[in-house]
Design a protein around this motif. Structure first.
Motif, PDB file in Angstrom:
ATOM      1  N   PRO A  21      -4.728  39.138  68.209  1.00 50.61           N
ATOM      2  CA  PRO A  21      -4.414  40.445  68.933  1.00 50.61           C
ATOM      3  C   PRO A  21      -5.533  40.744  69.919  1.00 50.61           C
ATOM      4  O   PRO A  21      -6.591  40.611  69.936  1.00 50.61           O
ATOM      5  CB  PRO A  21      -4.265  41.395  67.830  1.00 50.61           C
TER       6      PRO A  21
ATOM      7  N   ARG B  33       0.271  44.326  72.376  1.00 46.89           N
ATOM      8  CA  ARG B  33      -0.117  43.080  71.520  1.00 46.89           C
ATOM      9  C   ARG B  33       0.218  42.164  72.272  1.00 46.89           C
ATOM     10  O   ARG B  33       0.802  42.001  73.391  1.00 46.89           O
ATOM     11  CB  ARG B  33       0.796  43.274  70.144  1.00 46.89           C
TER      12      ARG B  33
ATOM     13  N   TYR C 253       1.954  37.980  72.658  1.00 45.52           N
ATOM     14  CA  TYR C 253       3.053  37.299  71.941  1.00 45.52           C
ATOM     15  C   TYR C 253       3.084  35.666  72.704  1.00 45.52           C
ATOM     16  O   TYR C 253       2.490  35.594  73.755  1.00 45.52           O
ATOM     17  CB  TYR C 253       4.466  37.857  72.225  1.00 45.52           C
TER      18      TYR C 253
ATOM     19  N   SER D  57       1.180  38.943  68.018  1.00 37.02           N
ATOM     20  CA  SER D  57       0.038  39.458  67.207  1.00 37.02           C
ATOM     21  C   SER D  57       0.135  40.645  66.689  1.00 37.02           C
ATOM     22  O   SER D  57       1.212  41.341  66.982  1.00 37.02           O
ATOM     23  CB  SER D  57      -1.026  39.275  68.056  1.00 37.02           C
TER      24      SER D  57
ATOM     25  N   TRP E 140      -0.354  44.895  66.729  1.00 36.65           N
ATOM     26  CA  TRP E 140      -0.621  45.745  67.713  1.00 36.65           C
ATOM     27  C   TRP E 140      -1.957  46.233  67.567  1.00 36.65           C
ATOM     28  O   TRP E 140      -2.687  46.080  66.607  1.00 36.65           O
ATOM     29  CB  TRP E 140       0.239  47.087  67.407  1.00 36.65           C
ATOM     30  N   TYR E 141      -2.493  46.393  68.915  1.00 35.47           N
ATOM     31  CA  TYR E 141      -3.762  46.964  68.952  1.00 35.47           C
ATOM     32  C   TYR E 141      -3.503  48.422  69.505  1.00 35.47           C
ATOM     33  O   TYR E 141      -2.849  48.493  70.674  1.00 35.47           O
ATOM     34  CB  TYR E 141      -4.713  46.182  69.864  1.00 35.47           C
TER      35      TYR E 141
ATOM     36  N   SER F  92      -4.395  48.482  65.453  1.00 35.06           N
ATOM     37  CA  SER F  92      -3.291  48.610  64.449  1.00 35.06           C
ATOM     38  C   SER F  92      -3.802  49.390  63.003  1.00 35.06           C
ATOM     39  O   SER F  92      -3.215  49.367  61.958  1.00 35.06           O
ATOM     40  CB  SER F  92      -3.695  47.065  63.800  1.00 35.06           C
TER      41      SER F  92
END
Length: 123
Positions: free
Chosen positions: A37, A98, A100, A106, A108-109, A111
Motif C-alpha cells: 500500500p 491504494r 493495484y 493493496s 487502502w491508505y 487503513s
C-alpha cells in the motif's frame, strides 16, 4: 487467494467496476503478488477549485493507483505520486488511495480511523 496455475485465464473485478483479463503464461513459476500500500497521503488545496493529492509509492510492482473520495473513483498510472482533483470552491472533501495490479489491490491508505485524509478548498 488461491494459487494461480500457468496457462489459465482469470477475470478480475475491482470496486470501481473495472474489468481486466489476466492470462498467466504457461511455464511461469508463480503469479504476481498484490502491491504494497502507498502511505503519507496529503490533501493540499492549491486553488479555489483544486486539491493536490500526493502520496508515497511503496511498491515496485503496481500497475497504478486507485483514488476515491468515497463516491467516485479515479485511476493514476504506475509510479504516480500525485493527482489533481477538481471541485467547486469552498468544498470539503476526503480521500484515500491504494495500489493495484493484476494480482489484486493493496490495502487502502489510510487503513485505520479516520480512514480518509481531508481538506477544504478556499471560497
Amino acid at each position: 487467494m488461491y494459487p494461480k496455475k500457468s496457462g489459465r485465464t482469470y477475470l478480475m473485478l475491482t470496486a470501481a467496476a473495472a474489468i481486466a483479463t489476466v492470462t498467466i503464461p504457461a511455464g511461469s513459476a508463480s503469479a504476481q503478488s498484490a502491491p504494497a500500500p502507498p502511505s503519507n497521503l496529503r490533501v493540499t488545496p492549491t486553488a479555489n477549485n483544486t486539491f493536490l493529492l500526493t502520496w508515497q509509492d511503496n511498491s515496485n510492482n503496481e500497475s497504478g493507483f486507485e483514488i476515491t473520495d468515497g463516491i467516485s473513483f479515479r485511476l493514476a498510472g504506475a509510479n504516480a505520486t500525485a493527482d489533481n482533483w477538481h471541485v467547486t470552491p469552498n468544498t470539503y472533501k476526503c480521500f484515500r488511495v491504494r495500489a493495484y495490479n493484476a494480482a489484486g489491490a493493496s490495502a487502502w491508505y489510510p487503513s485505520a480511523a479516520p480512514y480518509y485524509v481531508c481538506g477544504t478548498t478556499p471560497a
